[in-house]
Design a protein around this motif. Sequence first.
Motif, PDB file in Angstrom:
ATOM      1  N   UNK A 120      -7.038   5.875   6.415  1.00 51.92           N
ATOM      2  CA  UNK A 120      -7.984   4.898   6.396  1.00 51.92           C
ATOM      3  C   UNK A 120      -7.908   3.896   7.560  1.00 51.92           C
ATOM      4  N   UNK A 160     -27.594  -6.338   1.960  1.00 51.02           N
ATOM      5  CA  UNK A 160     -26.833  -6.396   3.364  1.00 51.02           C
ATOM      6  C   UNK A 160     -27.679  -7.392   4.077  1.00 51.02           C
ATOM      7  N   UNK A 171      -8.499  -4.184   1.061  1.00 46.50           N
ATOM      8  CA  UNK A 171      -9.428  -2.924   0.520  1.00 46.50           C
ATOM      9  C   UNK A 171      -8.599  -1.832   0.570  1.00 46.50           C
ATOM     10  N   UNK A 172      -7.338  -1.736   1.335  1.00 43.44           N
ATOM     11  CA  UNK A 172      -6.565  -0.494   1.257  1.00 43.44           C
ATOM     12  C   UNK A 172      -6.327  -0.312  -0.333  1.00 43.44           C
ATOM     13  N   UNK A 173      -6.033  -1.364  -0.778  1.00 45.10           N
ATOM     14  CA  UNK A 173      -5.211  -1.555  -2.400  1.00 45.10           C
ATOM     15  C   UNK A 173      -6.237  -1.041  -3.076  1.00 45.10           C
ATOM     16  N   UNK A 174      -7.593  -1.783  -2.749  1.00 43.81           N
ATOM     17  CA  UNK A 174      -8.942  -1.314  -3.972  1.00 43.81           C
ATOM     18  C   UNK A 174      -9.045   0.118  -3.837  1.00 43.81           C
ATOM     19  N   UNK A 189     -17.597   1.361   5.218  1.00 48.54           N
ATOM     20  CA  UNK A 189     -16.257   1.912   4.603  1.00 48.54           C
ATOM     21  C   UNK A 189     -16.354   3.163   4.849  1.00 48.54           C
ATOM     22  N   UNK A 230     -19.292   3.640  -1.966  1.00 44.66           N
ATOM     23  CA  UNK A 230     -18.758   2.657  -1.020  1.00 44.66           C
ATOM     24  C   UNK A 230     -19.947   2.337   0.170  1.00 44.66           C
ATOM     25  N   UNK A 231     -20.016   1.387   0.966  1.00 43.23           N
ATOM     26  CA  UNK A 231     -21.102   1.248   1.590  1.00 43.23           C
ATOM     27  C   UNK A 231     -20.590   2.196   3.082  1.00 43.23           C
ATOM     28  N   UNK A 232     -21.586   2.204   3.967  1.00 40.88           N
ATOM     29  CA  UNK A 232     -21.468   2.992   5.156  1.00 40.88           C
ATOM     30  C   UNK A 232     -20.159   2.497   6.074  1.00 40.88           C
ATOM     31  N   UNK A 235      -6.899   2.628  -2.870  1.00 38.78           N
ATOM     32  CA  UNK A 235      -5.747   3.014  -3.620  1.00 38.78           C
ATOM     33  C   UNK A 235      -5.862   3.099  -5.139  1.00 38.78           C
ATOM     34  N   UNK A 294     -27.578  -2.167  -2.645  1.00 38.73           N
ATOM     35  CA  UNK A 294     -26.788  -2.538  -1.663  1.00 38.73           C
ATOM     36  C   UNK A 294     -27.299  -2.798  -0.166  1.00 38.73           C
ATOM     37  N   UNK A 304      -8.638   3.429  -6.825  1.00 36.44           N
ATOM     38  CA  UNK A 304      -9.794   4.296  -6.677  1.00 36.44           C
ATOM     39  C   UNK A 304      -9.416   5.829  -6.358  1.00 36.44           C
ATOM     40  N   UNK A 358       1.267   4.239  -2.792  1.00 33.96           N
ATOM     41  CA  UNK A 358       0.778   5.466  -2.276  1.00 33.96           C
ATOM     42  C   UNK A 358       2.078   6.526  -3.025  1.00 33.96           C
ATOM     43  N   UNK A 395      -8.600   6.927  -3.621  1.00 29.02           N
ATOM     44  CA  UNK A 395      -9.001   7.308  -2.068  1.00 29.02           C
ATOM     45  C   UNK A 395      -7.839   7.203  -1.471  1.00 29.02           C
ATOM     46  N   UNK A 396      -6.840   8.074  -1.310  1.00 25.93           N
ATOM     47  CA  UNK A 396      -5.673   8.097  -0.649  1.00 25.93           C
ATOM     48  C   UNK A 396      -5.330   9.341   0.302  1.00 25.93           C
ATOM     49  N   UNK A 397      -4.516   9.092   1.274  1.00 20.23           N
ATOM     50  CA  UNK A 397      -4.557  10.382   2.134  1.00 20.23           C
ATOM     51  C   UNK A 397      -4.051  11.599   1.255  1.00 20.23           C
ATOM     52  N   UNK A 423     -18.963  -3.394   0.285  1.00 20.46           N
ATOM     53  CA  UNK A 423     -19.171  -2.703  -1.029  1.00 20.46           C
ATOM     54  C   UNK A 423     -18.293  -1.459  -1.472  1.00 20.46           C
ATOM     55  N   UNK A 424     -17.839  -1.698  -2.394  1.00 15.73           N
ATOM     56  CA  UNK A 424     -17.135  -0.605  -3.095  1.00 15.73           C
ATOM     57  C   UNK A 424     -17.110  -0.730  -4.555  1.00 15.73           C
ATOM     58  N   UNK A 434       0.692  -1.348  -0.027  1.00 19.76           N
ATOM     59  CA  UNK A 434       0.066   0.032  -0.136  1.00 19.76           C
ATOM     60  C   UNK A 434       1.051   1.201   0.039  1.00 19.76           C
ATOM     61  N   UNK A 484      -8.301  -3.784   5.621  1.00 18.59           N
ATOM     62  CA  UNK A 484      -7.442  -4.793   5.319  1.00 18.59           C
ATOM     63  C   UNK A 484      -6.700  -4.307   4.146  1.00 18.59           C
TER      64      UNK A 484
END
Lengths: 447, 109
Positions: free
Chosen positions: B42, A192, B49-52, B88, B84-86, B54, A188, B56, A46, B58-60, A287-288, A42, B46
Amino acid sequence: MLLSGDRDVHTLVRRTEGRERYERVRKTVERAVSRYDMPLPYLIGLERQERADLIARRVTTTGPRHVSRAAQALDFLTLFPPTAIPLLLLVLYFGLYRFVGVFGAGTVVDFLERRLFGDVVNPVVNALVARHIGSVALRELIAGEYGVITLGLRYSVAIVLPIVGTFFLMFSVLEDTGYLPRLALMADRAFKLVGLSGRAVIPITLGFGCGTMATMVTRTLETRRERTIATLLLALAVPCSAQLGVILGMLASRPRALFLWAGVVGAAFLAAGRASSRFLPGERPVFYMEVPPLRVPVMSNVLAKTFTRMKWYFVEVMPLFMGASLVVWIGRMIGLFQLVLKGLEVPVRLIGLPSEAAFAFLFGFFRRDYGAAGLYDLARAGKLTGSQLVVASVSLTLFVPCVAQFAMMWKERGSRAALAITGVTLVVAFASGYVLNLILTGTGALP
Amino acid sequence: MNGGSGARIFRARCGTISGERPRLTCPLAALGVGERGRVVHVRNASAPLLQKLLAMAVIPGSEVRVDLTFPAFVFEVGNTRVAVDRAIAERIEVERVIRAEERPRGAKG
């Protein structure tokens, strides 16, 4: 690449550098990784992103974006819940249910099955086999009611192919317009509730068309857990279009019976979803999704995609149907069918149905709508009371899916999951039938 | 809607404008439709998820603008739009960003 944890690179280094040197490298990597409190891939990502942004800013300029009025309006309509949710229902109804379920799985299937196979292929094959093959067993393997050609090929070409074709066409259109993620995000919350994410809207809706196809489409779900839940729900509580047709026809003249059936099946759907999301191990669904702008699809792209997917279907699914008819053949040869039929009569009588109904259940497995059609015949002959009709419809809907869906479950989820899911549906189907029968005969509702 | 580059940016505490006070963050889930925030980090995500996120963008450091909060969170990051859902949205910590020309409408309190 080593620091990012790329498996292929790790294997490559181990192969080319030898075990000892690789171990040293691996230790160094581990030391480096342990120094950071965030996953290293990660952090590398970045850093890479930052550099890329820097370069991009230096060499590009951004002009004001032009978005047409119509595009803006459509964008709003598909995202603003009060308009987006009705729109979603319309798309699901017309796009998936009417086009794939009714046109593909109804009209086109009827045509291919009756005209092509019923009038041409099967009679020709049967005649050829009767003339040239002496052995009855061999004849039955190729032709007859359950032959590899007359059942296996018919099933995959006349029944599943039209459904698959119309589905892939619809799906490609939805995909290329960019509407799919919007559909998923609107659905979604609802999904759920049963342990799934919005992505499951496609397979579950498709299940009302064809459960076999839908089971295959559960591949698009994010986690194994979600795929298992969706497969179970499809097997248990989502009636396919063929079944829906016959059951609606049978219960249409008795609105109370129809509501009761829908209520019980709906409750089974919710209960099974909630129970499996509670008890299956693994993470809750997240979900994303990226939401792309809406676009007008390019027809040639849509057709090319549909065609490629249909080709892939032929390679992957057709052998499955051929295999299924082979299994049926073996079962008939060794007398397994009669045995199963006898065995089925026990639970069928237990839920208050005449033993003839066992036949409908067994054939329901070879094609779900045949089962329902068998019940239809019993009902027309006046052999079923109102409560028996509801009990039978409920149990048959919840009962084991058809042989093709079973084969697909086996292929997608593995033998253990397929057998477990089948076991669950069997138990739930007869248990709900039993309880429903007790309640209905006890209260005297629906004579 | 607005150019962005020339806009004056106020850093705000969640809910109230606080000018030059120390930056406080809130989850993206606390932003309303039309509000902006800058991703700080974030939480509890996991690696996949961080990778996903990233992927998209969505990074600092990236600025987001919320388009929708129900039934899912939809927000814009650069030229990308993400849903994203709530669960996230609760994990993405942002500092609220208020642009000068949006203040009368955008800011609460």
